[in-house]
Design an enzyme around this catalytic site. Structure first.
Site, PDB file in Angstrom:
ATOM      1  N   LYS A 305       4.148   3.813   1.569  1.00  0.00           N
ATOM      2  CA  LYS A 305       5.051   4.492   0.448  1.00  0.00           C
ATOM      3  C   LYS A 305       5.262   5.755   0.911  1.00  0.00           C
ATOM      4  CE  LYS A 305       3.882   1.697  -3.318  1.00  0.00           C
ATOM      5  NZ  LYS A 305       2.854   1.209  -4.456  1.00  0.00           N
ATOM      6  N   ARG A 340      -3.531  -3.632  -1.601  1.00  0.00           N
ATOM      7  CA  ARG A 340      -2.015  -4.283  -1.445  1.00  0.00           C
ATOM      8  C   ARG A 340      -1.371  -3.675  -0.194  1.00  0.00           C
ATOM      9  NH1 ARG A 340       3.158  -3.654  -2.696  1.00  0.00           N
ATOM     10  NH2 ARG A 340       4.331  -5.412  -3.286  1.00  0.00           N
TER      11      ARG A 340
HETATM   12  N1  PMM Z   1       3.992  -1.519  -5.470  1.00  0.00           N
HETATM   13  C1  PMM Z   1       5.250  -1.969  -5.011  1.00  0.00           C
HETATM   14  C2  PMM Z   1       5.522  -3.429  -5.821  1.00  0.00           C
HETATM   15  N2  PMM Z   1       4.592  -4.088  -6.300  1.00  0.00           N
HETATM   16  N3  PMM Z   1       2.176  -4.026  -7.304  1.00  0.00           N
HETATM   17  C3  PMM Z   1       1.259  -3.431  -7.396  1.00  0.00           C
HETATM   18  N4  PMM Z   1       0.332  -4.117  -8.208  1.00  0.00           N
HETATM   19  N5  PMM Z   1       0.891  -2.190  -7.155  1.00  0.00           N
HETATM   20  C4  PMM Z   1       1.737  -1.475  -6.539  1.00  0.00           C
HETATM   21  O1  PMM Z   1       1.370  -0.553  -5.852  1.00  0.00           O
HETATM   22  C5  PMM Z   1       3.107  -2.162  -6.059  1.00  0.00           C
HETATM   23  C6  PMM Z   1       3.378  -3.585  -6.700  1.00  0.00           C
HETATM   24  C7  PMM Z   1       6.235  -1.556  -4.339  1.00  0.00           C
HETATM   25  O2  PMM Z   1       5.968  -1.445  -2.866  1.00  0.00           O
HETATM   26  P1  PMM Z   1       6.714  -2.538  -2.037  1.00  0.00           P
HETATM   27  O3  PMM Z   1       7.996  -2.316  -1.952  1.00  0.00           O
HETATM   28  O4  PMM Z   1       6.101  -1.907  -0.622  1.00  0.00           O
HETATM   29  O5  PMM Z   1       6.402  -4.058  -2.186  1.00  0.00           O
END
Ligand code: PMM
Length: 370
Positions: A305, A340
């Site tokens: 991020k 994640r």
């Molecule tokens: N971040 C993203 C998308 N989905 N879901 C949860 N539960 N927590 C997060 O921090 C989160 C998420 C955005 O990040 P990406 O584009 O790398 O998927």
């Protein structure tokens, strides 16, 4: 006048024996806390903050006014709540050590892997299988980019992106979560074999989602994002980011319970990077142990991020793996239950070494000789 109370762990212990029993285990994880801040807010302003050892917390709670004492009592019990495993089809995900969730974004424009897998189902599946082989406990499949200012996707397109991938992975026996805030997509994903709902709007975006999740009996991740309508990054103004996010997640948890979702199927996530400045994101990472006081398993997502770029010379997303590992370790240290991440093999290895260190601390009974 609104009074609120919080119990924030402020010192982590190496092991319970290092504190001779004066430490509590956070959320059934491998993290122990020995000191706590009992924080009292009135109308959003902190009016007192007591710092206490574990043995002194119950007495300080008893001395609070009745309304606050009941809430503090609940948080004190919830800090130490042990969470049962998550059932994902044939798989059982135990929450007693950090699990790695591998990210599979089937989108044109996610900030770190956008476009890599869209309309390339074979590449997407290969990547998912590689993550599973490397030790991912669950694969998070998403068909909508949630980056700031991303164009809205029509739900039919979102469904078309995720369903075939989920069907395939479910047939292969993987545990799968669906990263979506639309009930129609969530419903289609569950029918295709997904086991967990990951809703970055904490089920506020689509009023049909709570009933659908309750009826399906699946676990749900409630993530904090300040904006709830089209832009999740809207409206990020906080009096105190940690306590405000805590309040919002408590409200989301309570709304989920009121909708009939079982307590042991609700996970929470502070939503790193969503409507938060660098300073606010860092405050949340440092304060992560406070979220155990909500009594739900914690999911943490900071992989690649922007905060990493902001601290590391604006490196682009694909070069943020080392910073991502640092944040994953920090979250494990705080007792987060699910991480994640994009970089699964690297994170799994970091967790294996971290686990070795934890085990060594837990079996270190060195004492003063008699
Ligand atoms: N971040 C993203 C998308 N989905 N879901 C949860 N539960 N927590 C997060 O921090 C989160 C998420 C955005 O990040 P990406 O584009 O790398 O998927």
């Amino acid at each position: 006048m609104t009074d609120t109370i919080y119990i924030r762990p402020i010192a982590l212990a190496e092991s319970p024996q290092s504190e001779e029993g004066g430490a509590i285990r956070l959320g059934g994880s491998l993290a122990w806390a020995s000191r706590f801040a009992l924080i009292h807010r009135r109308d959003g302003r902190i009016v007192s903050r007591q710092r206490l050892g574990a043995r002194d917390v119950p007495g300080a709670i008893d001395a609070l006014p009745a309304g606050l004492a009941a809430e503090a009592q609940a948080q004190w019990a919830d800090l130490a709540r042990v969470h049962p495993p998550l059932q994902c089809g044939g798989r059982v995900l135990r929450l007693d050590q950090p699990l790695v969730m591998g990210i599979l974004n089937v989108t044109p424009d996610s900030f770190s892997d956008g476009g890599k897998f869209l309309d390339k189902p074979e590449t997407a599946l290969e990547h998912a299988h590689a993550m599973l082989e490397a030790g991912a406990a669950i694969i998070d499949v998403g068909g909508e980019s949630t980056r700031p200012g991303a164009a809205a996707v029509w739900e039919g397109d979102e469904e078309r992106r995720v369903v075939p991938v989920i069907e395939h992975l479910a047939a292969a026996g993987a545990a799968i979560s669906i990263d979506s805030r639309r009930a129609s997509v969530i419903g289609a994903a569950l029918r295709a074999g997904a086991h967990v709902v990951n809703d970055v709007s904490a089920m506020r975006h689509d009023p049909r989602t709570p009933a659908l999740v309750a009826q399906s009996g699946v676990p749900v991740v409630l993530m904090h994002a300040p904006g709830d309508a089209s832009d999740l990054h809207d409206d990020g103004t906080y009096r105190d980011v940690v306590l405000d996010v805590f309040d919002m997640l408590r409200d989301s948890r309570d709304a989920a319970l009121a909708a009939g979702i079982a307590r042991n199927r609700i996970l929470i996530d502070p939503g790193i990077g969503f409507g938060k400045t660098l300073a606010e994101n860092l405050a949340l990472v440092n304060a992560l142990p406070i979220f155990h006081a909500l009594g739900q398993p914690i999911l943490f997502g900071a992989s690649r991020k922007r905060l990493i770029g902001a601290l590391a010379g604006e490196v682009p997303a694909h070069r943020r793996m080392p910073g991502s590992l640092m944040l994953a370790v920090q979250a494990a240290q705080a007792g987060a239950h699910i991480l994640r991440v994009h970089d699964v093999p690297e994170t799994v290895q970091a967790m294996q070494v971290w686990r070795g260190l934890r085990d060594a601390a837990l079996t270190d009974f060195s004492q003063i000789a008699d």
